[in-house]
Design a protein around this motif. Structure first.
Motif, PDB file in Angstrom:
ATOM      1  N   ALA A  94       0.804  -1.214   0.000  1.00  0.00           N
ATOM      2  CA  ALA A  94       0.000   0.000   0.000  1.00  0.00           C
ATOM      3  C   ALA A  94       0.841   1.271   0.000  1.00  0.00           C
ATOM      4  N   SER A  95       2.114   1.177   0.368  1.00  0.00           N
ATOM      5  CA  SER A  95       3.008   2.335   0.347  1.00  0.00           C
ATOM      6  C   SER A  95       4.443   1.857   0.286  1.00  0.00           C
ATOM      7  N   GLY A 103       1.817   4.014  -3.418  1.00  0.00           N
ATOM      8  CA  GLY A 103       2.056   2.599  -3.183  1.00  0.00           C
ATOM      9  C   GLY A 103       3.525   2.258  -3.203  1.00  0.00           C
ATOM     10  N   LEU A 155      -3.518  -1.592  -1.871  1.00  0.00           N
ATOM     11  CA  LEU A 155      -3.502  -0.389  -2.690  1.00  0.00           C
ATOM     12  C   LEU A 155      -4.765  -0.373  -3.549  1.00  0.00           C
TER      13      LEU A 155
END
Length: 392
Positions: free
Chosen positions: A102-103, A241, A267
């Protein structure tokens, strides 16, 4: 209450006042969609965050998938878009397999924590990104922090280790001054002493190597079993993401063990689609990587001609050493008053006691943009020279 005890609010107020006195207070400055300032502070290195193809792809994906992922990757959050993105990242960067997080922060946390543990040694360059520092703290491993870019110190730590496993951490391009890690030497040392090398290519993806394939690719060091790459999709790809790229065995292990992957919402598909579209634009326009390096060299030259002490950019980051944090904040404000937004890095974000202005180049900067940047930096230079606190 005991005289040496503070209430919660008194403690907060005391720390806030100390940060204010040291010039270390942070504030939020929301941008407007029609902001006319020249942005030399953000990380949209290739100018792809507003590229028509990227925006159109994200918009269509939002209509198709909705705005959220609906769950973690192992529940309902994995889509065909995630699979496409992982396959194209893997192929672009020259590894066996990729895993989207997600990151970029979560990618670093997930990789380091899942690949280490109580019986491991982590050897970390002292200037790695904060996400890698936090990963070390969560790893439960013994951590040795080595001087910046010091391969001998890394080798010494590996020779002396008693642990069964070892992991070496480095950025490829370091975020504050934009200098490059000695990757060839680190690959050699980690191979010799049976250690894993994790390389954060957040600032080198899209800016270094042939077509922006990164620093490892530039040296022909991709596809090695003991080398793991982490990236963010929020810089050169203009989206959001992160991802970990490495051997199939490594990625399969992360799917089973990386808590930052297992327990985080995936994400959003529209964001993954935007990153995928940006990656394809980069693939079709490999000159973007050389363009951004050229614009960074232009910014460094402009700042140097005005008397600033600047870094020699290897990618998109240009660092200008100022000194006093309060002066750096003031210089940032002067630039903003002249229509140019620049970054302001202050301790503890800097590797020493010196604050910096950090300029980030974009591949789409024009001659007019560079002239505007020159005018703002000239005004900042005159302001600083007129201030008695300036040491340079």
């Amino acid at each position: 209450m005991s005289p040496n005890k503070l209430t919660h609010n008194e403690w907060l107020d005391a720390l806030a006042e100390q940060r204010r006195a040291d010039g270390l207070r942070r504030t939020l400055a929301p941008r407007q969609p029609d902001d006319a300032a020249l942005d030399l502070a953000g990380n949209d290195y290739l100018g792809l965050s507003r590229h028509p193809l990227v925006v159109a792809a994200a918009s269509k994906a939002a209509q198709t998938w909705g705005v959220g992922a609906t769950g973690s990757r192992l529940v309902s959050g994995s889509t065909t878009v995630h699979a496409e993105l992982e396959e194209e990242l893997r192929a672009f960067l020259g590894h066996e397999k990729a895993l989207v997080f997600a990151s970029g922060y979560a990618a670093n946390l997930g990789a380091v924590v899942a690949l280490s543990g109580p019986e491991s040694l982590i050897v970390s360059d002292q200037l790695v990104h904060a996400s890698l520092v936090d990963a070390c703290r969560l790893s439960r491993a013994r951590v040795v922090v080595t001087p910046h870019r010091d391969v001998d110190a890394v080798e010494h730590a590996l020779v002396q280790r008693s642990e069964s496993r070892a992991i070496v951490l480095t950025d490829a391009v370091f975020s504050v001054d934009g200098d490059v890690a000695p990757l060839a030497e680190l690959v050699r040392v980690t191979s010799q002493y049976d250690a894993v090398l994790i390389v954060d290519e957040a600032h080198s993806l899209g800016t270094v190597g042939l077509g922006g394939r990164g620093a490892l690719s530039d040296l022909g060091l991709t596809g090695l079993d003991h080398v793991v790459t982490t990236i963010t999709l929020s810089k050169s790809l203009g989206a959001q993401g992160g991802a970990v790229i490495g051997s199939a065995r490594t990625i399969d292990h992360l799917i089973d063990q990386a808590r930052a992957f297992i327990f985080d919402t995936a994400l959003a598909p529209m964001t993954a689609t935007a990153a995928l579209a940006a990656l394809r634009v980069l693939g079709e326009h490999p000159e973007l990587a050389s363009n951004v390096r050229a614009r960074a060299a232009d910014l460094s030259r402009i700042a140097g001609d005005l008397g600033f002490e600047t870094s020699s950019p290897a990618a998109a980051v240009v660092s200008i050493r100022i000194g006093d944090p309060v002066l750096a904040v003031d210089a940032t404000r002067v630039c903003a008053d002249h229509g140019v937004r620049v970054g302001c890095f202050r301790p503890p974000s800097t590797p020493d006691a010196y604050a910096r202005l950090r300029l980030t180049a974009r591949a789409d900067l024009t001659t007019e943009d560079l002239a505007r940047a020159s005018g703002a930096l000239d005004a900042a230079s005159k302001f600083l020279h007129a201030d008695s606190r300036t040491s340079w």
